[in-house]
Write an enzyme that holds these catalytic residues in place. Structure first.
Site, short mmCIF file in Angstrom:
data_model
loop_
_atom_site.label_atom_id
_atom_site.label_comp_id
_atom_site.label_asym_id
_atom_site.label_seq_id
_atom_site.Cartn_x
_atom_site.Cartn_y
_atom_site.Cartn_z
N SER A 161 -26.00 -48.58 -38.19
CA SER A 161 -27.11 -49.39 -37.70
C SER A 161 -27.25 -50.67 -38.50
CB SER A 161 -28.42 -48.61 -37.86
OG SER A 161 -28.39 -47.47 -37.06
N1 SAH Z 1 -26.38 -43.11 -41.39
C1 SAH Z 1 -25.06 -43.67 -41.31
C2 SAH Z 1 -24.67 -44.12 -39.92
C3 SAH Z 1 -24.51 -43.05 -39.01
S1 SAH Z 1 -23.62 -43.33 -37.52
C4 SAH Z 1 -24.84 -44.81 -42.27
O1 SAH Z 1 -25.80 -45.25 -42.91
O2 SAH Z 1 -23.72 -45.26 -42.38
C5 SAH Z 1 -23.84 -41.68 -36.94
C6 SAH Z 1 -23.07 -40.65 -37.72
O3 SAH Z 1 -23.47 -39.38 -37.24
C7 SAH Z 1 -21.57 -40.74 -37.51
O4 SAH Z 1 -20.94 -40.82 -38.75
C8 SAH Z 1 -21.25 -39.44 -36.78
O5 SAH Z 1 -19.97 -38.93 -37.10
C9 SAH Z 1 -22.35 -38.52 -37.27
N2 SAH Z 1 -22.60 -37.36 -36.41
C10 SAH Z 1 -22.51 -37.28 -35.07
N3 SAH Z 1 -22.84 -36.04 -34.65
C11 SAH Z 1 -23.14 -35.31 -35.77
C12 SAH Z 1 -23.53 -33.95 -35.99
N4 SAH Z 1 -23.68 -33.07 -34.99
N5 SAH Z 1 -23.76 -33.55 -37.26
C13 SAH Z 1 -23.61 -34.43 -38.30
N6 SAH Z 1 -23.23 -35.71 -38.14
C14 SAH Z 1 -22.99 -36.16 -36.89
#
Ligand code: SAH
Length: 211
Positions: free
Chosen positions: A61
């Site tokens: 984000s």
């Molecule tokens: N908070 C992060 C950005 C996240 S993008 C930052 O600051 O960089 C969303 C993330 O959620 C991705 O890395 C994706 O792989 C993860 N994700 C998607 N589904 C998920 C699940 N069921 N459990 C844990 N992580 C998940």
């Protein structure tokens, strides 16, 4: 970057109810070295107020959303917070600056391992990353004062509600990937249910079902 984020708080204050960034979140945003958490190829773009690709088809984000989500949790320095979706580790680092302990779950192993290593290099000792399915939360570390979900869920995962303390807040984008998602703030009630407030339309990558 901090002043751009400030400007966006001002533009969106009618929707969010927040007139400005809290001092703690502003300090965290100014301090966390975003260029050391994103992939090296993105380092030069790290201080723009934009989303960035982090590999594995995932995007992080823009800093405004990171700051706003953190503020919406009403974080305190004695809080224990769960993050779902570690990604680059940037949001975890911002949280780690303002709360006591952060637990973060990532479903893509390579992303989780890289983020954990970078957070460790940056000296964060109050962040623990685990590879797993965030839909299930982290029952061994529950209950949490706050839960921040950084990928969009079609519905609020019940396990996460269960792992929230009474009075605790969850910030979560709700909606499918092809429809409008809203960033929502849930507050857990003593009866186990929650009150919810829609804050802003947003666009997050979807929370995938875990293995
Ligand atoms: N908070 C992060 C950005 C996240 S993008 C930052 O600051 O960089 C969303 C993330 O959620 C991705 O890395 C994706 O792989 C993860 N994700 C998607 N589904 C998920 C699940 N069921 N459990 C844990 N992580 C998940």
């Amino acid at each position: 970057m901090v002043s751009e984020v400030e400007a966006m708080y001002a533009e969106t204050r009618a929707e969010t109810g927040l007139t400005s960034m809290s001092p703690a979140v502003r300090a965290a945003l100014a301090k966390v070295e975003r260029h050391r958490l994103v992939p090296p190829a993105q380092a030069s773009a790290a201080y723009r107020n934009h989303p960035l690709p982090i590999g594995g088809g995932q995007t992080i984000s823009q800093p405004y959303i990171v700051a706003l989500s953190t503020d919406l949790l009403n974080p305190r320095n004695d809080h224990v917070v769960l993050e779902v979706g570690t990604g680059s580790g940037y949001q975890a680092a911002v949280l780690a600056e303002v709360v006591k302990q952060v637990y973060s779950i990532e479903v893509i192993e390579s992303l989780g391992r890289t983020a954990a290593a970078r957070l460790d290099e940056l000296g964060y000792r109050n962040v623990e990353v685990k590879i797993g399915d965030g839909y299930q939360g982290w029952p061994e570390r529950a209950p949490f004062d706050g839960i921040l979900v950084t990928a969009a869920a079609p519905q609020v995962p019940p396990a996460l509600v269960e792992q929230l303390k009474t009075g605790g807040r969850m910030v979560i984008p709700v909606g499918s990937s092809d429809a409008i998602q809203y960033l929502q703030v849930l507050t857990k009630r003593a009866d186990g249910g929650y009150d919810e407030k829609r804050v802003l339309p947003v666009r997050f990558v979807p929370l995938v079902p875990g293995k």
